[in-house]
Design a protein around this motif. Structure first.
Motif, PDB file in Angstrom:
ATOM      1  N   GLY A 195       0.804  -1.203   0.000  1.00 59.73           N
ATOM      2  CA  GLY A 195       0.000   0.000   0.000  1.00 59.73           C
ATOM      3  C   GLY A 195       0.845   1.264   0.000  1.00 59.73           C
ATOM      4  O   GLY A 195       1.995   1.279   0.441  1.00 59.73           O
ATOM      5  N   ILE A 196       0.244   2.349  -0.500  1.00 62.10           N
ATOM      6  CA  ILE A 196       0.890   3.662  -0.577  1.00 62.10           C
ATOM      7  C   ILE A 196      -0.024   4.670   0.110  1.00 62.10           C
ATOM      8  O   ILE A 196      -1.208   4.770  -0.224  1.00 62.10           O
ATOM      9  CB  ILE A 196       1.116   4.071  -2.043  1.00 62.10           C
ATOM     10  CG1 ILE A 196       2.008   3.049  -2.753  1.00 62.10           C
ATOM     11  CG2 ILE A 196       1.733   5.461  -2.135  1.00 62.10           C
ATOM     12  CD1 ILE A 196       2.042   3.204  -4.257  1.00 62.10           C
ATOM     13  N   GLU A 197       0.503   5.394   1.076  1.00 62.22           N
ATOM     14  CA  GLU A 197      -0.373   6.339   1.797  1.00 62.22           C
ATOM     15  C   GLU A 197      -0.740   7.516   0.902  1.00 62.22           C
ATOM     16  O   GLU A 197       0.068   8.017   0.130  1.00 62.22           O
ATOM     17  CB  GLU A 197       0.256   6.784   3.109  1.00 62.22           C
ATOM     18  CG  GLU A 197       1.454   7.701   3.020  1.00 62.22           C
ATOM     19  CD  GLU A 197       1.061   9.175   3.073  1.00 62.22           C
ATOM     20  OE1 GLU A 197      -0.120   9.497   3.237  1.00 62.22           O
ATOM     21  OE2 GLU A 197       1.969  10.005   2.929  1.00 62.22           O
ATOM     22  N   PHE A 198      -2.007   7.933   1.011  1.00 61.22           N
ATOM     23  CA  PHE A 198      -2.514   8.997   0.146  1.00 61.22           C
ATOM     24  C   PHE A 198      -3.155  10.132   0.951  1.00 61.22           C
ATOM     25  O   PHE A 198      -4.150  10.724   0.542  1.00 61.22           O
ATOM     26  CB  PHE A 198      -3.503   8.439  -0.882  1.00 61.22           C
ATOM     27  CG  PHE A 198      -4.732   7.760  -0.300  1.00 61.22           C
ATOM     28  CD1 PHE A 198      -5.930   8.447  -0.143  1.00 61.22           C
ATOM     29  CD2 PHE A 198      -4.697   6.424   0.079  1.00 61.22           C
ATOM     30  CE1 PHE A 198      -7.060   7.837   0.375  1.00 61.22           C
ATOM     31  CE2 PHE A 198      -5.821   5.790   0.592  1.00 61.22           C
ATOM     32  CZ  PHE A 198      -7.004   6.501   0.744  1.00 61.22           C
ATOM     33  N   THR A 199      -2.547  10.440   2.089  1.00 59.36           N
ATOM     34  CA  THR A 199      -3.110  11.471   2.964  1.00 59.36           C
ATOM     35  C   THR A 199      -3.275  12.803   2.255  1.00 59.36           C
ATOM     36  O   THR A 199      -4.314  13.469   2.396  1.00 59.36           O
ATOM     37  CB  THR A 199      -2.209  11.650   4.210  1.00 59.36           C
ATOM     38  OG1 THR A 199      -1.970  10.371   4.808  1.00 59.36           O
ATOM     39  CG2 THR A 199      -2.864  12.563   5.221  1.00 59.36           C
ATOM     40  N   ALA A 200      -2.275  13.221   1.487  1.00 61.11           N
ATOM     41  CA  ALA A 200      -2.366  14.513   0.796  1.00 61.11           C
ATOM     42  C   ALA A 200      -3.521  14.511  -0.196  1.00 61.11           C
ATOM     43  O   ALA A 200      -4.301  15.478  -0.267  1.00 61.11           O
ATOM     44  CB  ALA A 200      -1.046  14.823   0.090  1.00 61.11           C
ATOM     45  N   LEU A 201      -3.664  13.436  -0.955  1.00 63.87           N
ATOM     46  CA  LEU A 201      -4.778  13.338  -1.904  1.00 63.87           C
ATOM     47  C   LEU A 201      -6.109  13.321  -1.167  1.00 63.87           C
ATOM     48  O   LEU A 201      -7.072  13.974  -1.584  1.00 63.87           O
ATOM     49  CB  LEU A 201      -4.623  12.074  -2.755  1.00 63.87           C
ATOM     50  CG  LEU A 201      -5.758  11.780  -3.734  1.00 63.87           C
ATOM     51  CD1 LEU A 201      -5.856  12.864  -4.790  1.00 63.87           C
ATOM     52  CD2 LEU A 201      -5.564  10.411  -4.380  1.00 63.87           C
ATOM     53  N   LEU A 202      -6.177  12.586  -0.077  1.00 61.82           N
ATOM     54  CA  LEU A 202      -7.398  12.523   0.720  1.00 61.82           C
ATOM     55  C   LEU A 202      -7.855  13.917   1.136  1.00 61.82           C
ATOM     56  O   LEU A 202      -9.046  14.239   1.100  1.00 61.82           O
ATOM     57  CB  LEU A 202      -7.159  11.654   1.959  1.00 61.82           C
ATOM     58  CG  LEU A 202      -8.335  11.472   2.916  1.00 61.82           C
ATOM     59  CD1 LEU A 202      -9.423  10.620   2.284  1.00 61.82           C
ATOM     60  CD2 LEU A 202      -7.865  10.848   4.225  1.00 61.82           C
ATOM     61  N   LYS A 203      -6.890  14.755   1.476  1.00 63.87           N
ATOM     62  CA  LYS A 203      -7.200  16.106   1.950  1.00 63.87           C
ATOM     63  C   LYS A 203      -7.375  17.119   0.819  1.00 63.87           C
ATOM     64  O   LYS A 203      -7.619  18.293   1.086  1.00 63.87           O
ATOM     65  CB  LYS A 203      -6.110  16.567   2.912  1.00 63.87           C
ATOM     66  CG  LYS A 203      -6.052  15.731   4.194  1.00 63.87           C
ATOM     67  CD  LYS A 203      -4.959  16.203   5.138  1.00 63.87           C
ATOM     68  CE  LYS A 203      -4.936  15.382   6.423  1.00 63.87           C
ATOM     69  NZ  LYS A 203      -3.881  15.842   7.361  1.00 63.87           N
TER      70      LYS A 203
END
Length: 469
Positions: free
Chosen positions: A342-350
Protein backbone atom coordinates in the motif's frame (compact mmCIF):
# COMPACT_ATOMS: atom_id res chain seq x y z
CA UNK A 1 9.48 39.59 27.24
CA UNK A 2 6.72 38.54 29.64
CA UNK A 3 4.15 38.66 26.81
CA UNK A 4 6.36 36.51 24.61
CA UNK A 5 6.82 34.01 27.48
CA UNK A 6 3.04 33.81 28.00
CA UNK A 7 2.48 33.17 24.28
CA UNK A 8 5.22 30.53 24.21
CA UNK A 9 3.73 28.81 27.26
CA UNK A 10 0.29 28.82 25.69
CA UNK A 11 1.67 27.31 22.50
CA UNK A 12 3.54 24.65 24.49
CA UNK A 13 0.45 23.73 26.52
CA UNK A 14 -1.87 23.57 23.51
CA UNK A 15 -3.29 20.04 23.34
CA UNK A 16 -2.32 17.94 20.37
CA UNK A 17 -4.95 17.50 17.67
CA UNK A 18 -7.08 14.43 18.24
CA UNK A 19 -6.49 11.54 15.92
CA UNK A 20 -9.64 10.59 14.00
CA UNK A 21 -12.00 7.75 14.60
CA UNK A 22 -12.18 5.43 11.59
CA UNK A 23 -15.33 3.75 10.27
CA UNK A 24 -14.70 1.36 7.38
CA UNK A 25 -17.60 -0.16 5.43
CA UNK A 26 -16.69 -3.11 3.19
CA UNK A 27 -19.70 -4.37 1.26
CA UNK A 28 -19.82 -7.86 -0.28
CA UNK A 29 -20.23 -8.21 -4.09
CA UNK A 30 -21.32 -4.60 -4.54
CA UNK A 31 -20.78 -3.46 -8.13
CA UNK A 32 -19.55 -0.09 -9.32
CA UNK A 33 -23.04 0.81 -10.57
CA UNK A 34 -25.02 -0.24 -7.48
CA UNK A 35 -25.44 3.16 -5.81
CA UNK A 36 -27.82 5.79 -7.09
CA UNK A 37 -24.88 8.22 -7.17
CA UNK A 38 -23.14 5.83 -9.61
CA UNK A 39 -26.20 5.21 -11.78
CA UNK A 40 -28.38 2.57 -10.10
CA UNK A 41 -32.01 2.47 -11.23
CA UNK A 42 -35.11 1.19 -9.46
CA UNK A 43 -34.07 2.24 -5.96
CA UNK A 44 -32.28 5.07 -4.16
CA UNK A 45 -29.32 5.13 -1.77
CA UNK A 46 -29.87 8.58 -0.21
CA UNK A 47 -27.48 8.21 2.72
CA UNK A 48 -24.59 7.22 0.47
CA UNK A 49 -25.54 9.91 -2.02
CA UNK A 50 -25.38 12.44 0.83
CA UNK A 51 -22.05 11.01 1.95
CA UNK A 52 -20.75 11.70 -1.57
CA UNK A 53 -22.09 15.27 -1.38
CA UNK A 54 -20.31 15.79 1.95
CA UNK A 55 -17.13 13.93 1.01
CA UNK A 56 -15.06 12.73 -1.94
CA UNK A 57 -15.96 10.02 -4.40
CA UNK A 58 -12.97 8.12 -5.82
CA UNK A 59 -13.79 6.75 -9.28
CA UNK A 60 -10.55 4.85 -9.95
CA UNK A 61 -10.52 2.77 -6.78
CA UNK A 62 -9.49 -0.89 -7.01
CA UNK A 63 -10.09 -3.94 -4.87
CA UNK A 64 -6.85 -5.90 -4.65
CA UNK A 65 -8.46 -9.08 -5.95
CA UNK A 66 -11.97 -9.95 -7.12
CA UNK A 67 -12.79 -12.64 -4.56
CA UNK A 68 -13.76 -12.66 -0.87
CA UNK A 69 -10.89 -13.88 1.32
CA UNK A 70 -8.12 -12.49 -0.85
CA UNK A 71 -9.74 -9.07 -1.05
CA UNK A 72 -10.23 -8.87 2.73
CA UNK A 73 -6.68 -9.97 3.47
CA UNK A 74 -5.39 -7.18 1.25
CA UNK A 75 -7.58 -4.55 2.89
CA UNK A 76 -6.53 -5.40 6.43
CA UNK A 77 -2.81 -5.92 5.76
CA UNK A 78 -2.03 -3.42 2.99
CA UNK A 79 -0.50 -6.31 1.00
CA UNK A 80 -1.37 -7.98 -2.25
CA UNK A 81 -3.16 -11.09 -0.99
CA UNK A 82 -0.68 -13.43 -2.65
CA UNK A 83 2.10 -11.74 -0.65
CA UNK A 84 0.44 -13.06 2.53
CA UNK A 85 -0.47 -16.41 0.96
CA UNK A 86 -4.23 -15.84 0.75
CA UNK A 87 -6.05 -16.98 -2.39
CA UNK A 88 -9.69 -17.33 -3.34
CA UNK A 89 -12.41 -17.78 -0.74
CA UNK A 90 -11.80 -20.05 2.28
CA UNK A 91 -14.48 -22.70 2.79
CA UNK A 92 -15.77 -23.77 6.21
CA UNK A 93 -13.56 -26.88 6.23
CA UNK A 94 -10.40 -25.06 5.19
CA UNK A 95 -7.56 -25.14 7.75
CA UNK A 96 -6.17 -21.92 6.26
CA UNK A 97 -6.44 -18.35 7.50
CA UNK A 98 -4.65 -15.03 7.59
CA UNK A 99 -1.42 -15.70 9.44
CA UNK A 100 -1.42 -14.22 12.97
CA UNK A 101 2.12 -13.05 12.16
CA UNK A 102 0.68 -10.50 9.73
CA UNK A 103 -0.14 -7.08 11.19
CA UNK A 104 -3.64 -5.78 10.52
CA UNK A 105 -5.06 -2.27 10.62
CA UNK A 106 -6.70 -3.21 13.92
CA UNK A 107 -3.38 -4.21 15.49
CA UNK A 108 -1.65 -1.04 14.32
CA UNK A 109 -4.25 1.35 15.72
CA UNK A 110 -4.81 -0.70 18.87
CA UNK A 111 -1.16 0.01 19.74
CA UNK A 112 -2.16 3.70 19.58
CA UNK A 113 -4.91 3.24 22.17
CA UNK A 114 -7.79 2.69 19.77
CA UNK A 115 -10.78 0.51 20.56
CA UNK A 116 -11.30 -1.91 17.69
CA UNK A 117 -14.47 -3.68 16.58
CA UNK A 118 -15.69 -5.72 13.63
CA UNK A 119 -19.35 -6.47 12.95
CA UNK A 120 -20.11 -8.47 9.82
CA UNK A 121 -18.35 -11.01 7.62
CA UNK A 122 -14.79 -12.06 8.47
CA UNK A 123 -13.77 -14.77 5.94
CA UNK A 124 -10.09 -14.89 6.84
CA UNK A 125 -10.13 -18.27 8.56
CA UNK A 126 -12.80 -19.86 10.72
CA UNK A 127 -10.54 -21.70 13.18
CA UNK A 128 -10.34 -19.78 16.45
CA UNK A 129 -6.66 -18.91 16.01
CA UNK A 130 -7.58 -16.87 12.92
CA UNK A 131 -10.71 -15.11 14.20
CA UNK A 132 -10.76 -11.31 14.69
CA UNK A 133 -10.00 -11.31 18.42
CA UNK A 134 -6.66 -12.91 17.55
CA UNK A 135 -6.05 -10.32 14.77
CA UNK A 136 -6.23 -7.09 16.77
CA UNK A 137 -9.96 -6.62 17.33
CA UNK A 138 -11.45 -6.12 20.78
CA UNK A 139 -14.99 -7.09 19.71
CA UNK A 140 -16.48 -9.28 17.00
CA UNK A 141 -20.03 -10.22 16.14
CA UNK A 142 -20.72 -11.59 12.70
CA UNK A 143 -20.44 -14.54 10.35
CA UNK A 144 -17.15 -16.38 9.80
CA UNK A 145 -17.46 -16.73 6.00
CA UNK A 146 -19.90 -16.16 3.13
CA UNK A 147 -23.46 -16.99 4.08
CA UNK A 148 -23.98 -19.14 0.97
CA UNK A 149 -21.60 -21.66 2.54
CA UNK A 150 -24.42 -23.36 4.44
CA UNK A 151 -26.84 -26.30 3.99
CA UNK A 152 -29.24 -24.15 1.92
CA UNK A 153 -26.63 -23.26 -0.69
CA UNK A 154 -28.65 -21.64 -3.51
CA UNK A 155 -27.22 -23.63 -6.42
CA UNK A 156 -25.75 -26.77 -4.86
CA UNK A 157 -28.59 -27.79 -2.58
CA UNK A 158 -26.94 -31.10 -1.69
CA UNK A 159 -23.64 -29.49 -0.74
CA UNK A 160 -22.60 -30.77 2.66
CA UNK A 161 -21.82 -27.52 4.40
CA UNK A 162 -21.92 -27.36 8.21
CA UNK A 163 -24.51 -25.22 10.02
CA UNK A 164 -23.77 -21.49 9.85
CA UNK A 165 -23.69 -19.65 13.17
CA UNK A 166 -23.22 -16.09 14.23
CA UNK A 167 -19.87 -15.77 16.03
CA UNK A 168 -19.78 -13.72 19.22
CA UNK A 169 -16.15 -13.05 20.06
CA UNK A 170 -14.66 -16.53 19.72
CA UNK A 171 -17.82 -18.53 20.41
CA UNK A 172 -20.62 -19.72 18.10
CA UNK A 173 -23.96 -18.08 18.73
CA UNK A 174 -27.37 -18.38 17.13
CA UNK A 175 -27.62 -20.60 14.04
CA UNK A 176 -28.69 -19.01 10.75
CA UNK A 177 -31.05 -21.76 9.59
CA UNK A 178 -32.98 -20.16 6.74
CA UNK A 179 -33.54 -16.98 4.75
CA UNK A 180 -35.76 -15.57 7.50
CA UNK A 181 -32.79 -15.81 9.87
CA UNK A 182 -30.53 -14.35 7.17
CA UNK A 183 -32.86 -11.35 6.91
CA UNK A 184 -31.48 -10.29 10.30
CA UNK A 185 -27.92 -9.88 8.98
CA UNK A 186 -28.02 -6.17 8.15
CA UNK A 187 -30.16 -5.00 11.13
CA UNK A 188 -28.20 -7.00 13.73
CA UNK A 189 -24.83 -5.84 12.40
CA UNK A 190 -26.10 -2.25 12.45
CA UNK A 191 -27.25 -2.59 16.06
CA UNK A 192 -23.85 -3.88 17.15
CA UNK A 193 -22.00 -1.17 15.24
CA UNK A 194 -24.01 1.67 16.76
CA UNK A 195 -23.65 0.15 20.24
CA UNK A 196 -19.87 0.04 19.73
CA UNK A 197 -19.86 3.75 18.91
CA UNK A 198 -21.83 4.59 22.06
CA UNK A 199 -19.57 2.40 24.20
CA UNK A 200 -16.36 3.97 22.89
CA UNK A 201 -17.45 7.58 22.40
CA UNK A 202 -14.80 8.85 24.82
CA UNK A 203 -11.81 7.19 23.16
CA UNK A 204 -10.62 6.81 19.57
CA UNK A 205 -11.96 3.78 17.75
CA UNK A 206 -11.65 1.75 14.57
CA UNK A 207 -14.99 0.31 13.50
CA UNK A 208 -14.93 -2.21 10.64
CA UNK A 209 -18.35 -3.03 9.12
CA UNK A 210 -18.00 -5.72 6.42
CA UNK A 211 -21.66 -6.31 5.53
CA UNK A 212 -22.32 -9.83 4.13
CA UNK A 213 -24.95 -8.62 1.66
CA UNK A 214 -25.67 -8.23 -1.27
CA UNK A 215 -23.77 -11.51 -1.70
CA UNK A 216 -26.31 -14.24 -2.50
CA UNK A 217 -28.54 -15.61 -1.09
CA UNK A 218 -30.34 -12.30 -0.81
CA UNK A 219 -32.37 -11.66 2.34
CA UNK A 220 -33.99 -8.49 3.64
CA UNK A 221 -35.96 -7.52 6.73
CA UNK A 222 -39.70 -6.87 6.60
CA UNK A 223 -39.01 -3.14 6.92
CA UNK A 224 -37.54 -3.06 3.41
CA UNK A 225 -39.15 -6.06 1.73
CA UNK A 226 -40.90 -5.04 -1.48
CA UNK A 227 -39.85 -1.38 -1.18
CA UNK A 228 -37.89 -1.05 -4.42
CA UNK A 229 -38.73 -1.33 -8.12
CA UNK A 230 -35.68 -3.57 -8.58
CA UNK A 231 -36.99 -6.54 -6.61
CA UNK A 232 -35.16 -8.04 -3.66
CA UNK A 233 -31.75 -6.79 -4.83
CA UNK A 234 -32.99 -3.20 -4.65
CA UNK A 235 -34.61 -3.88 -1.28
CA UNK A 236 -31.27 -5.17 0.06
CA UNK A 237 -29.42 -2.09 -1.21
CA UNK A 238 -31.98 0.19 0.40
CA UNK A 239 -31.44 -1.59 3.71
CA UNK A 240 -27.66 -1.38 3.42
CA UNK A 241 -27.99 2.34 2.72
CA UNK A 242 -30.23 2.61 5.81
CA UNK A 243 -27.50 0.89 7.83
CA UNK A 244 -24.92 3.45 6.71
CA UNK A 245 -27.36 6.19 7.64
CA UNK A 246 -27.95 4.77 11.12
CA UNK A 247 -24.23 4.55 11.84
CA UNK A 248 -23.63 8.07 10.53
CA UNK A 249 -26.54 9.30 12.65
CA UNK A 250 -25.00 7.70 15.74
CA UNK A 251 -21.72 9.48 15.09
CA UNK A 252 -23.58 12.80 15.04
CA UNK A 253 -25.63 11.95 18.12
CA UNK A 254 -22.45 11.22 20.08
CA UNK A 255 -20.71 14.40 18.85
CA UNK A 256 -18.12 12.40 16.89
CA UNK A 257 -19.04 13.32 13.34
CA UNK A 258 -16.45 16.08 12.91
CA UNK A 259 -13.58 13.83 13.97
CA UNK A 260 -14.40 10.63 12.11
CA UNK A 261 -13.12 9.44 8.76
CA UNK A 262 -15.75 7.24 7.13
CA UNK A 263 -14.73 5.01 4.20
CA UNK A 264 -17.23 3.11 2.08
CA UNK A 265 -16.19 0.56 -0.56
CA UNK A 266 -16.63 -3.06 -1.71
CA UNK A 267 -14.63 -6.30 -1.81
CA UNK A 268 -15.23 -7.07 -5.50
CA UNK A 269 -17.67 -6.57 -8.34
CA UNK A 270 -21.07 -8.20 -8.89
CA UNK A 271 -21.73 -11.92 -9.37
CA UNK A 272 -23.34 -11.25 -12.73
CA UNK A 273 -24.60 -14.74 -13.57
CA UNK A 274 -27.15 -14.38 -10.76
CA UNK A 275 -29.06 -11.99 -12.99
CA UNK A 276 -31.82 -10.20 -11.08
CA UNK A 277 -30.12 -11.14 -7.78
CA UNK A 278 -26.85 -9.52 -8.88
CA UNK A 279 -25.70 -5.94 -9.10
CA UNK A 280 -24.24 -3.84 -11.89
CA UNK A 281 -20.63 -3.27 -12.89
CA UNK A 282 -21.65 0.18 -14.10
CA UNK A 283 -20.59 -0.54 -17.67
CA UNK A 284 -17.17 -1.97 -16.84
CA UNK A 285 -16.25 -5.33 -18.34
CA UNK A 286 -17.11 -8.61 -16.57
CA UNK A 287 -17.57 -8.87 -12.77
CA UNK A 288 -16.65 -10.83 -9.66
CA UNK A 289 -13.92 -13.41 -10.13
CA UNK A 290 -12.25 -11.63 -13.04
CA UNK A 291 -9.32 -9.26 -13.44
CA UNK A 292 -11.24 -6.95 -15.76
CA UNK A 293 -12.43 -3.63 -14.39
CA UNK A 294 -15.91 -4.92 -13.54
CA UNK A 295 -14.34 -7.37 -11.12
CA UNK A 296 -12.03 -4.99 -9.30
CA UNK A 297 -13.07 -1.35 -9.79
CA UNK A 298 -15.30 -0.46 -6.85
CA UNK A 299 -17.43 2.43 -5.66
CA UNK A 300 -15.54 4.36 -3.00
CA UNK A 301 -16.64 7.34 -0.90
CA UNK A 302 -14.64 8.95 1.91
CA UNK A 303 -15.98 11.60 4.27
CA UNK A 304 -14.38 13.61 7.08
CA UNK A 305 -15.95 17.03 7.56
CA UNK A 306 -13.48 19.89 7.26
CA UNK A 307 -10.65 17.59 6.17
CA UNK A 308 -11.81 15.64 3.12
CA UNK A 309 -13.16 18.11 0.53
CA UNK A 310 -16.92 17.96 0.09
CA UNK A 311 -18.55 17.35 -3.26
CA UNK A 312 -15.29 16.32 -4.92
CA UNK A 313 -14.70 13.59 -7.46
CA UNK A 314 -11.15 12.28 -7.70
CA UNK A 315 -10.05 10.15 -10.65
CA UNK A 316 -6.64 9.24 -9.21
CA UNK A 317 -5.71 5.56 -9.12
CA UNK A 318 -6.05 4.09 -5.62
CA UNK A 319 -6.60 0.67 -4.06
CA UNK A 320 -7.77 -1.01 -0.89
CA UNK A 321 -4.05 -1.71 -0.41
CA UNK A 322 -3.57 1.98 0.33
CA UNK A 323 -6.04 2.23 3.20
CA UNK A 324 -3.74 0.70 5.85
CA UNK A 325 -0.76 3.04 5.36
CA UNK A 326 -3.11 6.04 5.14
CA UNK A 327 -4.84 5.13 8.40
CA UNK A 328 -1.42 4.59 9.98
CA UNK A 329 -0.34 8.08 8.88
CA UNK A 330 -3.52 9.70 10.21
CA UNK A 331 -3.41 7.92 13.57
CA UNK A 332 0.35 8.05 14.15
CA UNK A 333 0.57 4.27 14.07
CA UNK A 334 3.73 2.46 13.02
CA UNK A 335 3.69 0.60 9.73
CA UNK A 336 4.00 -3.21 9.76
CA UNK A 337 7.50 -4.61 10.12
CA UNK A 338 7.16 -6.75 7.00
CA UNK A 339 6.90 -5.37 3.47
CA UNK A 340 3.53 -4.02 2.38
CA UNK A 341 2.23 -2.89 -1.01
CA UNK A 342 0.00 0.00 0.00
CA UNK A 343 0.89 3.66 -0.58
CA UNK A 344 -0.37 6.34 1.80
CA UNK A 345 -2.51 9.00 0.15
CA UNK A 346 -3.11 11.47 2.96
CA UNK A 347 -2.37 14.51 0.80
CA UNK A 348 -4.78 13.34 -1.90
CA UNK A 349 -7.40 12.52 0.72
CA UNK A 350 -7.20 16.11 1.95
CA UNK A 351 -7.54 17.57 -1.54
CA UNK A 352 -4.09 17.75 -3.11
CA UNK A 353 -4.57 16.46 -6.67
CA UNK A 354 -1.17 17.66 -7.90
CA UNK A 355 0.44 14.22 -7.79
CA UNK A 356 -0.96 10.72 -8.05
CA UNK A 357 0.27 8.61 -5.10
CA UNK A 358 -0.17 5.36 -7.04
CA UNK A 359 1.07 4.84 -10.61
CA UNK A 360 0.96 1.05 -10.94
CA UNK A 361 -1.41 -1.76 -10.04
CA UNK A 362 -1.17 -5.57 -10.40
CA UNK A 363 -4.12 -7.78 -11.25
CA UNK A 364 -3.50 -11.21 -9.78
CA UNK A 365 -6.10 -13.98 -9.70
CA UNK A 366 -6.65 -17.72 -9.33
CA UNK A 367 -4.03 -19.08 -6.96
CA UNK A 368 -1.25 -16.74 -7.96
CA UNK A 369 -1.60 -15.82 -11.63
CA UNK A 370 -0.59 -12.38 -12.85
CA UNK A 371 -3.34 -11.66 -15.36
CA UNK A 372 -2.77 -7.94 -15.98
CA UNK A 373 -0.70 -4.91 -15.01
CA UNK A 374 -1.56 -1.25 -15.12
CA UNK A 375 0.43 1.97 -15.21
CA UNK A 376 -1.54 5.19 -15.18
CA UNK A 377 -4.34 4.55 -17.71
CA UNK A 378 -2.61 1.79 -19.66
CA UNK A 379 -3.58 -1.79 -18.83
CA UNK A 380 -1.86 -4.83 -20.33
CA UNK A 381 -3.87 -8.05 -20.01
CA UNK A 382 -1.83 -11.22 -20.44
CA UNK A 383 -3.18 -14.27 -22.23
CA UNK A 384 -4.88 -16.33 -19.53
CA UNK A 385 -7.77 -18.70 -18.82
CA UNK A 386 -10.49 -17.07 -16.77
CA UNK A 387 -14.14 -16.66 -15.89
CA UNK A 388 -16.48 -14.93 -18.28
CA UNK A 389 -20.11 -13.90 -17.96
CA UNK A 390 -20.41 -12.76 -21.56
CA UNK A 391 -22.38 -14.86 -24.02
CA UNK A 392 -24.36 -16.69 -21.33
CA UNK A 393 -27.89 -15.96 -20.18
CA UNK A 394 -27.91 -15.00 -16.47
CA UNK A 395 -30.10 -16.80 -13.97
CA UNK A 396 -33.21 -15.60 -12.17
CA UNK A 397 -34.80 -15.73 -8.73
CA UNK A 398 -31.61 -16.72 -6.91
CA UNK A 399 -30.46 -19.40 -9.34
CA UNK A 400 -27.29 -18.66 -11.33
CA UNK A 401 -26.70 -18.93 -15.03
CA UNK A 402 -23.44 -20.34 -16.42
CA UNK A 403 -20.11 -18.56 -16.01
CA UNK A 404 -17.41 -20.60 -17.77
CA UNK A 405 -14.14 -20.58 -15.82
CA UNK A 406 -11.67 -21.42 -18.61
CA UNK A 407 -12.40 -18.90 -21.32
CA UNK A 408 -9.18 -18.15 -23.22
CA UNK A 409 -8.49 -14.42 -23.03
CA UNK A 410 -5.82 -13.20 -25.48
CA UNK A 411 -3.08 -10.71 -24.68
CA UNK A 412 -4.45 -7.19 -25.04
CA UNK A 413 -3.60 -3.57 -24.26
CA UNK A 414 -6.32 -1.15 -23.23
CA UNK A 415 -6.28 2.60 -22.70
CA UNK A 416 -8.65 3.01 -19.75
CA UNK A 417 -8.85 6.76 -20.26
CA UNK A 418 -10.57 6.31 -23.63
CA UNK A 419 -11.81 2.75 -23.27
CA UNK A 420 -12.80 1.97 -19.66
CA UNK A 421 -14.93 -0.93 -20.93
CA UNK A 422 -11.79 -2.71 -22.22
CA UNK A 423 -13.19 -3.36 -25.71
CA UNK A 424 -10.47 -2.10 -28.08
CA UNK A 425 -7.14 -3.91 -28.13
CA UNK A 426 -4.48 -1.36 -29.10
CA UNK A 427 -1.50 -3.63 -28.42
CA UNK A 428 -0.04 -3.50 -31.92
CA UNK A 429 -0.25 0.30 -32.03
CA UNK A 430 1.77 0.84 -28.81
CA UNK A 431 4.87 -1.39 -28.68
CA UNK A 432 6.74 0.97 -26.31
CA UNK A 433 3.90 0.93 -23.78
CA UNK A 434 3.68 -2.86 -24.01
CA UNK A 435 7.41 -3.22 -23.39
CA UNK A 436 7.22 -0.92 -20.34
CA UNK A 437 4.30 -2.84 -18.85
CA UNK A 438 6.00 -6.17 -19.46
CA UNK A 439 8.99 -4.95 -17.43
CA UNK A 440 6.63 -4.13 -14.54
CA UNK A 441 5.23 -7.64 -14.83
CA UNK A 442 8.71 -9.19 -14.78
CA UNK A 443 9.48 -7.34 -11.54
CA UNK A 444 6.16 -8.48 -10.03
CA UNK A 445 6.84 -12.10 -10.95
CA UNK A 446 10.22 -11.99 -9.23
CA UNK A 447 8.63 -10.46 -6.15
CA UNK A 448 5.32 -12.33 -5.87
CA UNK A 449 5.55 -15.17 -8.36
CA UNK A 450 3.25 -16.22 -11.19
CA UNK A 451 1.62 -19.62 -11.58
CA UNK A 452 1.10 -19.10 -15.31
CA UNK A 453 4.87 -18.89 -15.73
CA UNK A 454 5.64 -21.36 -12.93
CA UNK A 455 7.52 -18.72 -10.97
CA UNK A 456 7.78 -18.60 -7.17
CA UNK A 457 7.97 -15.13 -5.63
CA UNK A 458 10.99 -14.22 -3.53
CA UNK A 459 8.96 -12.14 -1.10
CA UNK A 460 5.71 -14.08 -0.69
CA UNK A 461 4.95 -15.11 2.89
CA UNK A 462 3.12 -18.24 4.09
CA UNK A 463 -0.57 -18.37 4.84
CA UNK A 464 -1.65 -19.43 8.31
CA UNK A 465 -2.47 -23.12 8.76
CA UNK A 466 -4.56 -24.25 11.73
CA UNK A 467 -3.22 -26.77 14.20
CA UNK A 468 -5.96 -29.38 14.41
CA UNK A 469 -5.98 -32.43 16.67
Amino acid sequence: MLAIAVVMTAMTNKPAAKTPNIVLFFIDDLGYGDLSVTGALGYKTPNLDQMAVEGTRFTNFMAAQAVCSASRAALLTGCYPNRVGVYGAFGPASPLGLSPKEETIAELVKAQGYATGIFGKWHLGSDQEFLPLQQGFDEYYGVPYSHDMWPLHPWQEQAKYPPLHWIDGNKPGKEIKNLEDASELTPVITEHATAFIRKNKNKPFFLYVPHPLPHVPLAVSNKFKGKSERGIFGDVLMELDWSVGEIMKELKTQGLDENTLVIFTSDNGPWLNYGDHAGSSGGFREGKGTSFEGGQREPCIMRWPGVVPAGRVSNQLLSTLDILPTIAKLTGAKLPKEKIDGIEFTALLKGDESKSPREEFLYYYRKNSLEAVRKHDWKLVFAHPGRTYEGSLPGQNGKPGPSPEDHAFPEALYNLERDPGERYNVLEQNPEIVAELRKIADTAREDLGDDLQQKTGKNARPVGTAVRK
